[in-house]
Design a protein around this motif. Structure first.
Motif, PDB file in Angstrom:
ATOM      1  N   UNK A 157       0.878  -1.175   0.000  1.00 19.14           N
ATOM      2  CA  UNK A 157       0.000   0.000   0.000  1.00 19.14           C
ATOM      3  C   UNK A 157       0.910   1.218   0.000  1.00 19.14           C
ATOM      4  N   UNK A 158       0.695   2.130  -0.945  1.00 19.17           N
ATOM      5  CA  UNK A 158       1.563   3.298  -1.077  1.00 19.17           C
ATOM      6  C   UNK A 158       0.726   4.570  -0.983  1.00 19.17           C
ATOM      7  N   UNK A 159       1.099   5.432  -0.041  1.00 19.81           N
ATOM      8  CA  UNK A 159       0.354   6.658   0.249  1.00 19.81           C
ATOM      9  C   UNK A 159       1.297   7.853   0.120  1.00 19.81           C
ATOM     10  N   UNK A 160       0.845   8.923  -0.537  1.00 22.19           N
ATOM     11  CA  UNK A 160       1.733  10.065  -0.779  1.00 22.19           C
ATOM     12  C   UNK A 160       1.801  11.010   0.418  1.00 22.19           C
ATOM     13  N   UNK A 161       2.530  12.091   0.246  1.00 16.53           N
ATOM     14  CA  UNK A 161       2.769  13.033   1.353  1.00 16.53           C
ATOM     15  C   UNK A 161       1.492  13.690   1.863  1.00 16.53           C
ATOM     16  N   UNK A 162       0.477  13.775   0.995  1.00 14.71           N
ATOM     17  CA  UNK A 162      -0.789  14.398   1.371  1.00 14.71           C
ATOM     18  C   UNK A 162      -1.787  13.396   1.942  1.00 14.71           C
ATOM     19  N   UNK A 163      -1.356  12.148   2.086  1.00 15.76           N
ATOM     20  CA  UNK A 163      -2.236  11.139   2.645  1.00 15.76           C
ATOM     21  C   UNK A 163      -3.167  10.503   1.637  1.00 15.76           C
ATOM     22  N   UNK A 192      -1.932   0.297  -4.849  1.00 13.52           N
ATOM     23  CA  UNK A 192      -2.090  -0.955  -4.113  1.00 13.52           C
ATOM     24  C   UNK A 192      -1.697  -2.062  -5.075  1.00 13.52           C
ATOM     25  N   UNK A 193      -0.712  -2.871  -4.704  1.00 13.98           N
ATOM     26  CA  UNK A 193      -0.194  -3.893  -5.605  1.00 13.98           C
ATOM     27  C   UNK A 193      -0.104  -5.242  -4.914  1.00 13.98           C
ATOM     28  N   UNK A 194      -0.279  -6.301  -5.708  1.00 15.87           N
ATOM     29  CA  UNK A 194      -0.182  -7.674  -5.218  1.00 15.87           C
ATOM     30  C   UNK A 194       0.960  -8.374  -5.932  1.00 15.87           C
ATOM     31  N   UNK A 195       1.811  -9.081  -5.163  1.00 22.21           N
ATOM     32  CA  UNK A 195       2.949  -9.769  -5.754  1.00 22.21           C
ATOM     33  C   UNK A 195       4.138  -8.827  -5.872  1.00 22.21           C
ATOM     34  N   UNK A 196       5.123  -9.263  -6.624  1.00 22.13           N
ATOM     35  CA  UNK A 196       6.310  -8.434  -6.826  1.00 22.13           C
ATOM     36  C   UNK A 196       5.971  -7.216  -7.683  1.00 22.13           C
ATOM     37  N   UNK A 197       6.512  -6.079  -7.296  1.00 25.24           N
ATOM     38  CA  UNK A 197       6.284  -4.842  -8.039  1.00 25.24           C
ATOM     39  C   UNK A 197       7.623  -4.340  -8.543  1.00 25.24           C
ATOM     40  N   UNK A 198       7.869  -4.535  -9.820  1.00 25.53           N
ATOM     41  CA  UNK A 198       9.170  -4.189 -10.399  1.00 25.53           C
ATOM     42  C   UNK A 198       9.463  -2.693 -10.304  1.00 25.53           C
ATOM     43  N   UNK A 199       8.411  -1.876 -10.367  1.00 24.74           N
ATOM     44  CA  UNK A 199       8.636  -0.428 -10.375  1.00 24.74           C
ATOM     45  C   UNK A 199       8.308   0.233  -9.041  1.00 24.74           C
ATOM     46  N   UNK A 200       8.255  -0.560  -7.956  1.00 29.10           N
ATOM     47  CA  UNK A 200       7.897   0.013  -6.658  1.00 29.10           C
ATOM     48  C   UNK A 200       8.907   1.059  -6.209  1.00 29.10           C
ATOM     49  N   UNK A 201      10.187   0.769  -6.358  1.00 24.65           N
ATOM     50  CA  UNK A 201      11.204   1.727  -5.930  1.00 24.65           C
ATOM     51  C   UNK A 201      11.085   3.046  -6.683  1.00 24.65           C
ATOM     52  N   UNK A 202      10.841   2.971  -7.980  1.00 22.67           N
ATOM     53  CA  UNK A 202      10.711   4.206  -8.768  1.00 22.67           C
ATOM     54  C   UNK A 202       9.451   4.973  -8.374  1.00 22.67           C
TER      55      UNK A 202
END
Length: 276
Positions: A247-253, A258-268
């Motif tokens: 689960x990825x939430x930005x600075x403004x909340x 939301x991703x399931x499994x490996x996320x190749x571009x999660x770091x970017x």
């Protein structure tokens, strides 16, 4: 990767056996209406499917909207926190199960790398251990044992051992970020009144069905509820498809991914949000 029953809309009333099995499996009610034929599926099955889907997603969270606080049980490692306590930090949540080999072989090491790279740069990382299956293994006690001693259990232990990823029988790395247990609510056996309301919410003409047929539906709905030992509140609120999930939430909340499994571009994605 562990995938639980999830709600999937039916777009065809005349589903093939393969498609019906896929739909039932996704909903977690393979024993609920698996004996219905296509006509019955059209008349009754869809309603049962939709009302169960409605129950699962009644607190639906959408990408681009404010991310509600995680619903958590006990914090096992690190300081207790939540989205509303992390200010303008980017928030990354790793949702896993103790009995999930893929979580420990791939996803958690990836999250640790991201944590180490961006720690101190406005990123908060949290782990949430959930449970939608194997309730005897995905327990608070096993999570505490994992985080304090590195000991793993079940399928995780078997897979990591098979691939040489254990050291002296224990996890070869430590999880450095805070970790909590998902809030697990005991699913009690529903009363007939509750089941009636549950069914009639989507099947207004349920009373007009033959008595024998209604009893069949009652029994299958009851079986579904009994098979669901716990409801994992964060897992269901964010409509996760399995573990590992992020689960990825930005600075403004705002919920951004939301991703399931490996996320190749999660770091970017994390780096992009940090730079916004």
């Amino acid at each position: 990767i562990r995938r639980p029953p999830r709600s999937t809309p039916l777009y065809s009333s005349a589903a093939s056996d393969v498609y019906k099995r896929q739909v039932y499996t996704n909903l977690g009610i393979i024993n609920l209406i698996s004996t219905l034929d296509d006509k019955e599926l059209c008349n009754i099955g869809i309603g049962v499917i939709l009302l169960i889907e409605c129950e699962i997603t009644k607190f639906m969270v959408s990408i681009g909207e404010k991310a509600p606080n995680l619903k958590l049980g006990k914090w096992v490692q690190g300081m207790e926190t939540n989205f509303d306590k992390e200010g303008d930090n980017v928030k990354l949540v790793e949702v896993f199960q103790v009995n999930c080999p893929g979580c420990f072989m791939h996803s958690i090491p990836e999250i640790i790398n991201i944590y180490q790279k961006f720690n101190g740069e406005g990123l908060t990382v949290m782990g949430v251990a959930t449970a939608f299956e194997d309730y005897d293994k995905n327990t608070l006690e096993n999570l505490e044992m994992l985080l304090t001693t590195g000991e793993v259990v079940g399928d995780t232990k078997q897979a990591l051992s098979q691939y040489g990823q254990l050291m002296d029988g224990k996890l070869s790395y430590k999880i450095p970020y805070p970790v909590a247990m998902d809030s697990l609510v005991k699913a009690g056996e529903p009363t007939k009144e509750k089941m009636t309301a549950f069914i009639k919410n989507q099947l207004p003409d349920f009373d007009s069905q033959p008595e024998e047929y209604k009893e069949q539906i009652f029994e299958r709905v009851k079986a579904y509820f009994k098979s669901k030992e716990y409801s994992a509140e964060t897992f269901e609120m964010y409509q996760l498809n399995g573990t590992p999930s992020t689960i990825l939430v930005d600075r403004k909340g705002i919920l951004r991914d939301v991703s399931f499994g490996q996320t190749a571009n999660l770091e970017s994605m994390v780096e992009k949000l940090l730079n916004e």
